[in-house]
Design a protein around this motif. Structure first.
Motif, PDB file in Angstrom:
ATOM      1  N   ILE A 134       0.881  -1.214   0.038  1.00  0.00           N
ATOM      2  CA  ILE A 134       0.070   0.017   0.000  1.00  0.00           C
ATOM      3  C   ILE A 134       0.998   1.286  -0.198  1.00  0.00           C
ATOM      4  CG2 ILE A 134      -1.920   1.278   1.233  1.00  0.00           C
ATOM      5  CD1 ILE A 134      -2.553  -1.559   2.523  1.00  0.00           C
ATOM      6  N   PRO A 135       1.049   1.849  -1.224  1.00  0.00           N
ATOM      7  CA  PRO A 135       1.943   3.135  -1.114  1.00  0.00           C
ATOM      8  C   PRO A 135       1.959   4.053  -0.026  1.00  0.00           C
ATOM      9  CG  PRO A 135       0.545   2.989  -3.117  1.00  0.00           C
ATOM     10  CD  PRO A 135      -0.163   1.943  -2.314  1.00  0.00           C
ATOM     11  N   PRO A 136       2.998   4.195   0.461  1.00  0.00           N
ATOM     12  CA  PRO A 136       3.044   5.056   1.742  1.00  0.00           C
ATOM     13  C   PRO A 136       2.578   6.625   1.838  1.00  0.00           C
ATOM     14  CG  PRO A 136       5.420   4.229   1.110  1.00  0.00           C
ATOM     15  CD  PRO A 136       4.381   3.903  -0.031  1.00  0.00           C
ATOM     16  N   GLU A 137       2.150   6.919   0.597  1.00  0.00           N
ATOM     17  CA  GLU A 137       1.471   8.285   0.266  1.00  0.00           C
ATOM     18  C   GLU A 137       0.022   8.165   0.705  1.00  0.00           C
ATOM     19  OE1 GLU A 137       1.456   9.209  -4.122  1.00  0.00           O
ATOM     20  OE2 GLU A 137       2.049   6.765  -4.013  1.00  0.00           O
ATOM     21  N   GLY A 138      -0.554   6.655   0.906  1.00  0.00           N
ATOM     22  CA  GLY A 138      -1.791   6.550   1.473  1.00  0.00           C
ATOM     23  C   GLY A 138      -2.722   6.300   0.303  1.00  0.00           C
ATOM     24  N   GLY A 139      -4.122   6.439   0.638  1.00  0.00           N
ATOM     25  CA  GLY A 139      -5.071   5.813  -0.466  1.00  0.00           C
ATOM     26  C   GLY A 139      -6.199   5.814   0.271  1.00  0.00           C
ATOM     27  N   PRO A 140      -7.564   5.357  -0.571  1.00  0.00           N
ATOM     28  CA  PRO A 140      -8.836   5.025  -0.035  1.00  0.00           C
ATOM     29  C   PRO A 140      -8.685   3.974   0.796  1.00  0.00           C
ATOM     30  CG  PRO A 140      -8.778   5.336  -2.366  1.00  0.00           C
ATOM     31  CD  PRO A 140      -7.405   5.180  -1.890  1.00  0.00           C
ATOM     32  N   ALA A 141      -9.311   3.737   2.031  1.00  0.00           N
ATOM     33  CA  ALA A 141      -9.420   2.521   2.828  1.00  0.00           C
ATOM     34  C   ALA A 141     -10.854   2.263   3.206  1.00  0.00           C
ATOM     35  CB  ALA A 141      -8.434   2.918   4.117  1.00  0.00           C
ATOM     36  N   TYR A 142     -11.121   1.225   3.947  1.00  0.00           N
ATOM     37  CA  TYR A 142     -12.484   0.778   4.379  1.00  0.00           C
ATOM     38  C   TYR A 142     -12.381   0.098   5.587  1.00  0.00           C
ATOM     39  CZ  TYR A 142     -10.786  -3.877   3.033  1.00  0.00           C
ATOM     40  OH  TYR A 142     -10.054  -5.200   2.851  1.00  0.00           O
TER      41      TYR A 142
END
Length: 349
Positions: free
Chosen positions: A253-261
Motif C-alpha cells: 500500500i503506497p506510503p502516500e496513502g489511499g482510500p481505505a475501508y
C-alpha cells in the motif's frame, strides 16, 4: 418373529412418538443467526465453531458490494440480524434509522479493538451503532520477475514502459482516490478543481498504460502473467497465484496513502436474534478467533491488537502500511462530482 402384545405395542408406539416429537421439536427450536456479509469474508471453520459453542445454526447470505446490501435492505430484504457494511454505508444507515444501538455491556472483547481503527472510524468512533470487523485497503501487486525495479507509489501506473501490462480497479472512488492522494489531496475532497485534477491525471498519465479497469479478474490475470502490475486486494491476488509465484510477488500500500475501508458488524433494526448476534460480535473479537480469521485470508490483524501475537501466518501486508490511508466518506450530494469525473474516464469526454 416374536409377537408383541397389543398393550405393549401401543405403549412402545406412544413412547416412540414422544421421542420423535421431542427430537424434532428440539431441532425446530434450535436458534438461528442470520448474517448478511461479503462473499468469502468469514472462514467456514469460524462459523462452525460458533455454531458448536452456541448450539445454533448460522444462515449466511452474501453480497458483492455495499450497493447490493443497501438495495436489498431497502427493498424489504429483512430478517437479518447482523449486516457488515463499509463505513460510508454505516453512516448512511445510521442516518436512515436502519440500525439498532449497540449495547456495549453485552460485549467483553471491545477492549481488544485498536484505538487507531476507531480514530479513523469518524462515522461512529464510539461504536454506538457498529463494531469494526476489518480495516483494510486496496494496494498494488507487482510481478517482480517482470518488473524488478519500481517505486512504491501510485505513480507506477504512469510508467509507459509497462503499457499494456497493468490494470486498475473498475471502481470510481478507488481510482480517483489514488489520484487525489498522489496529488496531495483528500480522497473525500469536494473541491471541483481537485477532482478535475485527479480526473486529468488518470486520463492523461495512467489510463493510456492500462489494459483495462478490472474489479473481477485482476487476480487471475496476474496469475496468468497477462498483467504484471495490478491495483487490487491482496487476498484476491494471493488466492490465484501459486506458491512458486509468491516468491516473485510484492504487494504494498503506497506510503502516500489511499482510500481505505472499515467493514463493521451492525445490528439491523428489528433483529430477532439479538442475544446471539451479540455473542457473535464478541466471538469474532476473541483474540484466537480473530487471528484464525485473518490468517485464513492472509490479512494483518488490523482491528484486534492481542490477535497479532497469536497469528501463525505472515500477512501479505503489514498493519503499519495503513497509517496514511483515509476512509471513504459518504459524499452525499457531492458524489455527482465524482460521477461526472469517472464518466469522462470510463467513457470519454
Amino acid at each position: 418373529m416374536k409377537k408383541i402384545p397389543v398393550m405393549a405395542a401401543a405403549l412402545s408406539a406412544a413412547l416412540l412418538s414422544v421421542v420423535m416429537l421431542t427430537t424434532f421439536s428440539g431441532c425446530a427450536k434450535k436458534p438461528k443467526l442470520y448474517l448478511y456479509n461479503w462473499t468469502y469474508y468469514t472462514p467456514d471453520s469460524v462459523l462452525r465453531q460458533f455454531e458448536k459453542e452456541n448450539n445454533c445454526e448460522i444462515i449466511y447470505d452474501t453480497f458483492a458490494s455495499n450497493e447490493e446490501l443497501y438495495a436489498k435492505l431497502l427493498s424489504g430484504g429483512t430478517g437479518y440480524d447482523l449486516v457488515f457494511p463499509s463505513g460510508d454505508y454505516v453512516s448512511i444507515m445510521i442516518k436512515q434509522n436502519m440500525l439498532e444501538k449497540i449495547d456495549k455491556s453485552k460485549l467483553s472483547n471491545l477492549v481488544n479493538i485498536d484505538p487507531m481503527v476507531l480514530q479513523k472510524a469518524t462515522y461512529d468512533p464510539k461504536m454506538e451503532y457498529s463494531v469494526p470487523y476489518y480495516f483494510g485497503a486496496a494496494g498494488i501487486a507487482v510481478n517482480t520477475a517482470r518488473v524488478p525495479q519500481y517505486e512504491k507509489s501510485w505513480s507506477i501506473f504512469g510508467r509507459s514502459d509497462l503499457q499494456g501490462k497493468m490494470t486498475m480497479l473498475d471502481d470510481m472512488r478507488e481510482v480517483l482516490g489514488d489520484a487525489l492522494v498522489h496529488l496531495g489531496y483528500s480522497v473525500n475532497t469536494a473541491n471541483p478543481a481537485e477532482i478535475a485534477a485527479a480526473r486529468d491525471l488518470v486520463n492523461s498519465a495512467w489510463k493510456p498504460n492500462l489494459i483495462k479497469f478490472d474489479a473481477e479478474a485482476f487476480g487471475k490475470g496476474f496469475a496468468d502473467e497477462d498483467f504484471w502490475v495490478v491495483q487490487g486486494y491482496a487476498e484476491v491476488v494471493y488466492e490465484e497465484i501459486s506458491e512458486e509465484q509468491k516468491k516473485n510477488t510484492a504487494f504494498f500500500i503506497p506510503p502516500e496513502g489511499g482510500p481505505a475501508y472499515i467493514d463493521s458488524m451492525c445490528l439491523l433494526k428489528g433483529a430477532k436474534n439479538v442475544d446471539l448476534a451479540y455473542k457473535f460480535i464478541d466471538f469474532i473479537h476473541r483474540p484466537e478467533i480473530y487471528a484464525e480469521f485473518t490468517d485464513y485470508f492472509g490479512f494483518p490483524a488490523t482491528a484486534n491488537i492481542p490477535a497479532r501475537q497469536l497469528k501463525k501466518v505472515t500477512p501479505y501486508y503489514q498493519a503499519e502500511e495503513l497509517t496514511n490511508v483515509e476512509l471513504k466518506d459518504d459524499m452525499g450530494e457531492n458524489l455527482t462530482l465524482y460521477d461526472d469525473a469517472w464518466l469522462t474516464i470510463r467513457v470519454g469526454d
